[in-house]
Write a protein that holds these residues in place. Structure first.
Motif, PDB file in Angstrom:
ATOM      1  N   SER B  64       0.828  -1.199   0.000  1.00  0.00           N
ATOM      2  CA  SER B  64       0.000   0.000   0.000  1.00  0.00           C
ATOM      3  C   SER B  64       0.869   1.258   0.000  1.00  0.00           C
ATOM      4  O   SER B  64       1.921   1.298   0.633  1.00  0.00           O
ATOM      5  CB  SER B  64      -0.885  -0.053   1.263  1.00  0.00           C
ATOM      6  N   ARG B  66       0.038   5.253   0.674  1.00  0.00           N
ATOM      7  CA  ARG B  66      -0.951   6.285   1.022  1.00  0.00           C
ATOM      8  C   ARG B  66      -0.255   7.640   1.014  1.00  0.00           C
ATOM      9  O   ARG B  66       0.755   7.828   1.669  1.00  0.00           O
ATOM     10  CB  ARG B  66      -1.544   6.027   2.408  1.00  0.00           C
ATOM     11  N   GLY B  69      -3.485  10.765   2.697  1.00  0.00           N
ATOM     12  CA  GLY B  69      -4.756  10.078   2.965  1.00  0.00           C
ATOM     13  C   GLY B  69      -5.335   9.335   1.783  1.00  0.00           C
ATOM     14  O   GLY B  69      -6.378   8.682   1.907  1.00  0.00           O
ATOM     15  N   ASN B  70      -4.686   9.411   0.617  1.00  0.00           N
ATOM     16  CA  ASN B  70      -5.204   8.726  -0.572  1.00  0.00           C
ATOM     17  C   ASN B  70      -4.402   7.460  -0.856  1.00  0.00           C
ATOM     18  O   ASN B  70      -3.170   7.517  -0.923  1.00  0.00           O
ATOM     19  CB  ASN B  70      -5.093   9.640  -1.803  1.00  0.00           C
ATOM     20  N   GLU B  71      -5.104   6.363  -1.034  1.00  0.00           N
ATOM     21  CA  GLU B  71      -4.452   5.118  -1.448  1.00  0.00           C
ATOM     22  C   GLU B  71      -4.200   5.207  -2.956  1.00  0.00           C
ATOM     23  O   GLU B  71      -5.142   5.215  -3.755  1.00  0.00           O
ATOM     24  CB  GLU B  71      -5.362   3.925  -1.105  1.00  0.00           C
ATOM     25  N   VAL B  72      -2.937   5.320  -3.339  1.00  0.00           N
ATOM     26  CA  VAL B  72      -2.587   5.634  -4.734  1.00  0.00           C
ATOM     27  C   VAL B  72      -3.165   4.628  -5.724  1.00  0.00           C
ATOM     28  O   VAL B  72      -3.646   4.998  -6.801  1.00  0.00           O
ATOM     29  CB  VAL B  72      -1.042   5.740  -4.892  1.00  0.00           C
ATOM     30  N   ILE B  75      -7.334   5.076  -6.286  1.00  0.00           N
ATOM     31  CA  ILE B  75      -8.041   6.275  -6.741  1.00  0.00           C
ATOM     32  C   ILE B  75      -8.144   6.301  -8.268  1.00  0.00           C
ATOM     33  O   ILE B  75      -7.396   5.612  -8.955  1.00  0.00           O
ATOM     34  CB  ILE B  75      -7.360   7.574  -6.226  1.00  0.00           C
ATOM     35  N   THR B  76      -9.081   7.090  -8.773  1.00  0.00           N
ATOM     36  CA  THR B  76      -9.267   7.174 -10.225  1.00  0.00           C
ATOM     37  C   THR B  76      -8.125   7.972 -10.843  1.00  0.00           C
ATOM     38  O   THR B  76      -7.395   8.678 -10.132  1.00  0.00           O
ATOM     39  CB  THR B  76     -10.586   7.891 -10.570  1.00  0.00           C
ATOM     40  N   GLU B  79      -8.401  11.592 -10.029  1.00  0.00           N
ATOM     41  CA  GLU B  79      -7.985  11.880  -8.641  1.00  0.00           C
ATOM     42  C   GLU B  79      -6.468  11.796  -8.508  1.00  0.00           C
ATOM     43  O   GLU B  79      -5.844  12.583  -7.785  1.00  0.00           O
ATOM     44  CB  GLU B  79      -8.651  10.887  -7.681  1.00  0.00           C
ATOM     45  N   LEU B  80      -5.894  10.846  -9.256  1.00  0.00           N
ATOM     46  CA  LEU B  80      -4.433  10.702  -9.217  1.00  0.00           C
ATOM     47  C   LEU B  80      -3.763  11.943  -9.819  1.00  0.00           C
ATOM     48  O   LEU B  80      -2.768  12.443  -9.274  1.00  0.00           O
ATOM     49  CB  LEU B  80      -4.012   9.445  -9.990  1.00  0.00           C
ATOM     50  N   LYS B  82      -4.929  14.920  -9.785  1.00  0.00           N
ATOM     51  CA  LYS B  82      -5.087  16.000  -8.797  1.00  0.00           C
ATOM     52  C   LYS B  82      -4.070  15.824  -7.659  1.00  0.00           C
ATOM     53  O   LYS B  82      -3.447  16.788  -7.211  1.00  0.00           O
ATOM     54  CB  LYS B  82      -6.522  15.979  -8.250  1.00  0.00           C
ATOM     55  N   LEU B  83      -3.927  14.571  -7.236  1.00  0.00           N
ATOM     56  CA  LEU B  83      -2.965  14.283  -6.162  1.00  0.00           C
ATOM     57  C   LEU B  83      -1.544  14.628  -6.612  1.00  0.00           C
ATOM     58  O   LEU B  83      -0.754  15.206  -5.861  1.00  0.00           O
ATOM     59  CB  LEU B  83      -3.053  12.799  -5.783  1.00  0.00           C
TER      60      LEU B  83
END
Lengths: 270, 249
Positions: B64, B66, B69-72, B75-76, B79-80, B82-83
């Protein structure tokens, strides 16, 4: 059977395809998937319009001189070479009609597409290949920019729209070359020449030609981008990508041409 | 290893293989806010693979990652993206867009993630980033006109354009002369202090490690072998640790 080039036969009931054929099918599948993604990613709201304009300029404007000269030479040469055969049958007056149909229907679109495959396809393959091996595509991805959208969609859309335009321009220049060729043997006015051309040349000749040019453009862009995106092995790989982009897009152009001829025949667009 | 969920970045039991080559084997580490963590290891030990897994360029076999707070892996892609705009990445090869000028390189992320900015505001941010790396005069240069050290600084300026909370440095001093390497190390520390960034620095350059690290994670055989401060590890009697820390400065 060589185990290097062919998969071994495991047993009598479990025959495998030769490795080279497996690789070809796998690459064809990858290319189809890569190309299909274009339609998923093609959204006006996310389109990189500035990059598309830049690519359209590079692909269209910078290829135009080469395509124009080639078109002129094609028109001139085909006319000069056809004249003796036509004269042997006493059909010199048919020369403009026959030459214009063969130029517009087949020769100009295919030769223009082959020139574009050589110039544009190799350029895209080398450019994206170079970006791939120097991690520029990865850099784009980690900056939160979709590299497929920025690099591939813009290029494929540019080639899809620019190649037909180049074909139309090349058609006109080739017909002018043919006019000069006709006048080297006969004395024909430009108005009579155009009259003879459009007596024979119809919408059914122009439509398949333009239509298949869109597919040629799409194939050249898609193959060039695909080859660039799958580049490996550093600078040597860039050369391989550029080269294989030309080879594969040339092959696909002929394949599309064959398909277009068959479809024209089936739908009686002859 | 702390199990707290307050870390800005946490890698847990990450494994990745390429064929029969097991590069990472249940590797774990974390990064706290405002901290510089150096991942130290020999060439080919999987350090670059680790940060490419963190940023989502490579997909791990298991484990994993993270980030904020986002599990890489969960996420879509949107979202990736944006991250990723909150993460700066400095490539070992710099990866500057070679057909663009320095200005265009720096504006590139802004044009996509800060569309509301006016041209003047974009220009101001570009100049500020170039001032941060002390290269304002190179704004209209092409990457091919820059030296190795200048390219590294420009790449760092580009990584800073979106004011990231995390910066990942992949071998920031490799291939540079000792003086430029020291300047880059000092720049990394200055950026950390000025923008309160959290960084993972991949390196095997012990001078860079000593200059930049708040904490060091030693990567050996695909696992987190040990971790600690440079001072603490320097006093270790472990042969694998001494192999790095007993090197002359």
């Amino acid at each position: 059977m060589s185990t290097n080039s062919f998969a071994s036969v495991q047993n009598e009931n479990n025959l495998k395809l030769p490795v080279t054929i497996q690789a070809f099918i796998a690459e064809a599948g990858d290319l189809a998937y890569f190309s299909a993604r274009f339609f998923r990613e093609l959204r006006p709201s996310q389109m990189e319009w500035a990059e598309w304009m830049n690519q359209s300029f590079r692909i269209g404007n910078l290829t135009l001189p080469l395509v124009a000269i080639t078109g002129f030479i094609m028109g001139l040469v085909i006319t000069i070479q056809s004249y003796p055969s036509m004269a042997a049958f006493g059909a010199e007056s048919w020369l403009p009609s026959v030459v214009s149909v063969s130029l517009v229907r087949e020769i100009v679109p295919v030769i223009t597409a082959l020139i574009c495959a050589g110039k544009i396809g190799s350029g895209i393959g080398a450019e994206l290949g170079s970006m791939k091996v120097t991690e520029q595509i990865d850099a784009m991805e980690v900056s939160g920019t979709n590299p497929y959208n920025y690099l591939v969609v813009t290029r494929i859309l540019a080639t899809t729209l620019m190649v037909p335009m180049l074909v139309v321009i090349s058609d006109a220049i080739a017909l002018y070359g043919a006019f000069l060729g006709v006048n080297m043997k006969q004395d024909v006015s430009f108005s009579l020449y155009t009259h003879q051309i459009f007596q024979k040349l119809t919408f059914n000749d122009v439509l398949p030609s333009i239509t298949k040019s869109f597919f040629f453009g799409f194939a050249i862009g898609a193959v060039g981008c695909y080859k660039g995106f799958v580049t490996r092995n550093g600078t040597q790989g860039v050369g391989v990508s550029a080269n294989s982009a030309v080879v594969l897009s040339t092959f696909v152009v002929f394949l599309i041409d064959l398909l277009a001829a068959q479809l024209s025949d089936i739908f009686s667009i002859t | 290893m702390s199990g707290s969920s307050e870390h800005i970045l946490e890698v847990r039991d990450l494994s990745i293989s390429f064929g029969s080559n097991h590069v990472l084997r249940k590797f774990s580490m974390f990064l706290d806010e405002g901290e510089n963590v150096v991942v130290l290891g020999k060439s080919g030990s999987g350090k670059s693979v680790l940060i490419k897994c963190i940023i989502g360029l490579l997909e791990a076999d298991s484990g994993s990652v993270r980030v904020m707070g986002n599990e890489v892996s969960a996420i879509t892609s949107r979202e990736l993206d944006k991250l990723r705009s909150s993460i700066g990445f400095l490539f070992q090869s710099n990866a500057l867009y070679d057909s663009m000028t320095v200005r265009e390189n720096l504006e590139f992320p802004l044009r996509r993630h800060r569309r509301q900015l006016s041209k003047a505001e974009r220009e101001a941010l570009v100049i500020q980033a170039l001032n941060d790396v002390a290269l304002p005069h190179t704004i209209d240069y092409l990457p091919e006109e820059l030296s190795g050290g200048m390219k590294k600084r420009i790449a760092l300026a580009r990584a800073l354009m979106l004011k990231p909370r995390i910066i990942l440095y992949d071998e920031p001093t490799t291939g540079l002369d000792p003086i430029t390497a020291r300047e880059i190390s000092a720049l990394i520390v200055r950026i950390q202090k000025r923008y309160n960034t959290s960084s993972i620095i991949i390196s095997h350059d012990m001078n860079c490690v000593r200059a930049t690290a708040n904490r060091v994670v030693l990567l050996i055989d695909g696992k987190s072998y040990c971790e600690g401060s440079t001072a603490g590890l320097s006093e270790s009697n472990d042969e694998n640790v001494k192999a790095f820390f007993d090197l002359p400065q």
